[in-house]
Design a protein around this motif. Structure first.
Motif, mmCIF file in Angstrom:
data_model
loop_
_atom_site.group_PDB
_atom_site.id
_atom_site.type_symbol
_atom_site.label_atom_id
_atom_site.label_comp_id
_atom_site.label_asym_id
_atom_site.label_seq_id
_atom_site.Cartn_x
_atom_site.Cartn_y
_atom_site.Cartn_z
ATOM 1 N N MET A 1 55.478 55.636 -65.268
ATOM 2 C CA MET A 1 56.412 55.229 -66.272
ATOM 3 C C MET A 1 57.151 56.466 -66.771
ATOM 4 S SD MET A 1 55.721 52.909 -69.648
ATOM 5 C CE MET A 1 54.367 52.177 -68.843
ATOM 6 N N LEU A 2 58.441 56.418 -66.841
ATOM 7 C CA LEU A 2 59.256 57.572 -67.189
ATOM 8 C C LEU A 2 59.719 57.537 -68.641
ATOM 9 C CD1 LEU A 2 61.372 57.722 -63.931
ATOM 10 C CD2 LEU A 2 59.373 59.080 -64.528
ATOM 11 N N LEU A 3 58.844 57.177 -69.558
ATOM 12 C CA LEU A 3 59.166 57.131 -70.977
ATOM 13 C C LEU A 3 58.757 58.448 -71.614
ATOM 14 C CD1 LEU A 3 60.056 55.561 -73.498
ATOM 15 C CD2 LEU A 3 57.756 54.627 -73.621
ATOM 16 N N SER A 4 59.721 59.141 -72.200
ATOM 17 C CA SER A 4 59.454 60.409 -72.856
ATOM 18 C C SER A 4 58.660 60.183 -74.138
ATOM 19 C CB SER A 4 60.785 61.094 -73.174
ATOM 20 O OG SER A 4 60.579 62.191 -74.026
ATOM 21 N N ASP A 5 57.772 61.103 -74.474
ATOM 22 C CA ASP A 5 56.954 60.973 -75.679
ATOM 23 C C ASP A 5 57.776 61.064 -76.953
ATOM 24 O OD1 ASP A 5 54.704 60.651 -74.188
ATOM 25 O OD2 ASP A 5 54.112 62.753 -74.298
ATOM 26 N N PRO B 1 62.981 58.061 -79.383
ATOM 27 C CA PRO B 1 62.986 57.438 -80.703
ATOM 28 C C PRO B 1 63.121 55.915 -80.701
ATOM 29 C CG PRO B 1 65.113 58.414 -80.250
ATOM 30 C CD PRO B 1 64.218 58.762 -79.089
ATOM 31 N N PHE B 2 63.473 55.323 -79.587
ATOM 32 C CA PHE B 2 63.655 53.873 -79.537
ATOM 33 C C PHE B 2 63.098 53.351 -78.220
ATOM 34 C CE2 PHE B 2 67.477 56.159 -78.355
ATOM 35 C CZ PHE B 2 67.726 55.696 -77.080
ATOM 36 N N PRO B 3 62.775 52.043 -78.175
ATOM 37 C CA PRO B 3 62.183 51.492 -76.948
ATOM 38 C C PRO B 3 63.150 51.520 -75.765
ATOM 39 C CG PRO B 3 62.538 49.773 -78.590
ATOM 40 C CD PRO B 3 62.935 51.063 -79.215
ATOM 41 N N ILE B 4 62.592 51.649 -74.572
ATOM 42 C CA ILE B 4 63.391 51.686 -73.347
ATOM 43 C C ILE B 4 62.914 50.576 -72.420
ATOM 44 C CG2 ILE B 4 63.889 53.036 -71.274
ATOM 45 C CD1 ILE B 4 63.743 55.511 -72.890
ATOM 46 N N LEU B 5 63.862 49.859 -71.848
ATOM 47 C CA LEU B 5 63.545 48.788 -70.910
ATOM 48 C C LEU B 5 63.105 49.404 -69.584
ATOM 49 C CD1 LEU B 5 63.653 45.676 -70.789
ATOM 50 C CD2 LEU B 5 65.888 45.906 -69.725
#
Length: 144
Positions: free
Chosen positions: A1-5, A8-12
């Motif tokens: 998963m490429l979600l940065s820590d 500031p907001f959710p990513i699809l």
């Protein structure tokens, strides 16, 4: 998963394989953190301390410790994908059982499969430390 820590907001993002059997969507809005009532919860990969919780599973009346693996939004609701700490084997001597005012207990280091819970089923954070190769000590950090 490429979600940065620090996102500031959710990513699809696509639903991970271990979450897929529990979700009807192919993509969800994932979060690194979620704050409610002044308390911050995080997924395990972002902040281990903020991912350790005491919660009420949907299928159980007793609070149990677990670890938040994913935080996601689905149809406007926030959900935690949590893995429970499994109980210590029967016959395990728990040195904390003699101290009712120190609510620590031994559990296996192993975690269960993922269960989905809303944040409202979380009682508190917990502290966890390694007791042995197979066991951890869990201390509830409740305010009561």
């Amino acid at each position: 998963m490429l979600l940065s820590d620090d996102q500031p907001f959710p990513i699809l993002l696509p639903v991970p394989d271990d979450l897929w059997p529990l979700i009807s969507s192919s993509h969800l809005k994932f979060r690194a953190h979620f704050q409610t009532g002044g308390v911050v919860f995080s997924r395990h990969s972002t902040h281990i301390g903020n991912s350790l919780i005491l919660f009420y599973p949907q299928d159980c009346r007793d609070a149990t410790p677990g670890c938040i693996k994913y935080i996601y939004e689905d149809n406007g609701s926030i959900w935690f994908a949590v893995q429970r700490h499994l109980p210590a084997p029967k016959g395990t001597v728990d040195p904390y059982r003699h101290y009712p005012y120190f609510p620590a207990q031994l559990y296996l280091t192993s975690l269960s499969t993922i269960k989905l819970i809303p944040p409202s089923r979380v009682l508190s954070h917990v502290a966890r430390w390694q007791f042995s190769e197979e066991l951890v000590v869990i201390l509830a950090l409740t305010m009561d």
